[in-house]
Design an enzyme around this catalytic site. Structure first.
Site, PDB file in Angstrom:
ATOM      1  N   CYS A  35       4.184   9.758 -35.787  1.00 15.18           N
ATOM      2  CA  CYS A  35       3.577   9.353 -37.057  1.00 15.18           C
ATOM      3  C   CYS A  35       2.660   8.131 -36.931  1.00 15.18           C
ATOM      4  O   CYS A  35       1.591   8.235 -36.355  1.00 15.18           O
ATOM      5  CB  CYS A  35       4.669   9.160 -38.106  1.00 15.18           C
ATOM      6  N   HIS A  45       9.078  13.422 -38.035  1.00 21.55           N
ATOM      7  CA  HIS A  45      10.338  12.704 -37.948  1.00 21.55           C
ATOM      8  C   HIS A  45      11.424  13.760 -38.007  1.00 21.55           C
ATOM      9  O   HIS A  45      11.153  14.950 -38.025  1.00 21.55           O
ATOM     10  CB  HIS A  45      10.504  11.766 -39.150  1.00 21.55           C
TER      11      HIS A  45
HETATM   12  N1  GLN Z   1       0.740   4.906 -41.703  1.00 20.77           N
HETATM   13  C1  GLN Z   1       1.583   6.027 -41.835  1.00 20.77           C
HETATM   14  C2  GLN Z   1       1.152   6.861 -43.033  1.00 20.77           C
HETATM   15  O1  GLN Z   1       0.203   7.577 -42.903  1.00 20.77           O
HETATM   16  C3  GLN Z   1       3.018   5.643 -41.756  1.00 20.77           C
HETATM   17  C4  GLN Z   1       3.981   6.741 -42.002  1.00 20.77           C
HETATM   18  C5  GLN Z   1       5.054   6.962 -40.963  1.00 20.77           C
HETATM   19  O2  GLN Z   1       5.069   6.445 -39.835  1.00 20.77           O
HETATM   20  N2  GLN Z   1       6.007   7.798 -41.390  1.00 20.77           N
HETATM   21  O3  GLN Z   1       1.700   6.822 -44.108  1.00 20.77           O
END
Ligand code: GLN
Length: 253
Positions: free
Chosen positions: A101, A203
């Site tokens: 992510c 995740h």
């Molecule tokens: N910057 C990320 C987003 O696009 C963070 C999200 C994450 O790591 N789950 O929201």
């Protein structure tokens, strides 16, 4: 011939103190346990806010980085920038790296957050991410773009996503989105693969839900230093049944 009991895996876990969204630490626990069940010795080094001395180098076999807030991302981007040449060498030499992510976004050229601010990135890959206020949230199923059949007769990857960022690149994708949003909610692509670099929005944590992907990474890491072509099979009946059950539930929602 070397047996697995004589093998070692040197893992660097980056910033588990700030990048542990939805239990991404489970990726490390999964790799460690699956290696140890096979008698492979696992050495873990952490890079944290209070100890940033560990560096990615030629002794590193695997790097794991979780997701997190925009602030956490900036910290990892700065660290990657400081050791950019070593990280690039590591990736070019087929080092295994999983970035989830926010960390996946940080391997790109640009990340524009929800307020329009340009957050510095490591600029390692040609990836662009632009955030929108409306977040892409929910369970996700992919059809894998990498061949995982050696490790289980499964070609799906499952996880949970929650991101404002829309990511675009021209590298190979990790998978095709069958349910959920993926990189940008538009092109049905999720994640990215380059050599043994895997970037993904998933995740879950990702690897416990996808033991076949965990084994893929372990094998790739071991093959960089030992002559082996497969891993000892583990009894994954429970994990595989759980995986298949989630795929069915998500696809029929
Ligand atoms: N910057 C990320 C987003 O696009 C963070 C999200 C994450 O790591 N789950 O929201």
């Amino acid at each position: 011939m070397i047996t697995m009991v004589e093998m070692e895996l040197n893992i660097i876990n980056m910033y588990p103190d700030i990048l542990n969204m939805y239990g991404d630490i489970g990726n490390l626990i999964c790799i460690k346990q699956r290696a140890m069940w096979r008698g492979i010795k696992v050495n873990i080094q952490e890079i944290t806010l209070s100890n940033e001395t560990t560096k990615i180098d030629e002794n590193t076999d695997m790097v794991l980085i979780g997701g997190g807030s925009d602030n956490g991302q900036t910290v990892v981007a700065n660290n990657l920038l400081k050791q950019k040449q070593s990280v690039e060498n590591y990736i070019e030499n087929n080092g295994v790296l999983l970035a989830i992510c926010g960390s996946y976004q940080m391997f790109g050229q640009t990340y524009i957050d929800g307020d329009g601010n340009n957050i510095p990135c490591s600029e390692i890959f040609d990836i662009e991410t632009i955030s929108q206020k409306e977040r892409l949230i929910g369970d996700i199923v992919l059809k894998s773009n990498i061949n995982l059949s050696k490790h289980h007769d499964l070609d799906t990857i499952i996880g949970f996503e929650n991101h404002g960022g829309r990511t675009y690149h021209k590298y190979d994708k990790l998978g095709t989105v069958e349910a959920g949003f993926g990189n940008n909610g538009k092109d049905e692509e999720e994640g990215m693969i380059y050599n043994n670099f895997i970037g993904s929005y998933l995740h879950g944590p990702l690897l416990p839900k996808n033991p076949h992907l965990a084994d893929y990474m372990i094998l790739k890491a071991l093959q960089n230093k030992y002559e082996i072509d497969s891993l000892e099979q583990l009894n994954d009946e429970i994990e595989i049944n759980a995986h298949k059950s989630r795929v069915n539930t998500i696809l029929t929602k």
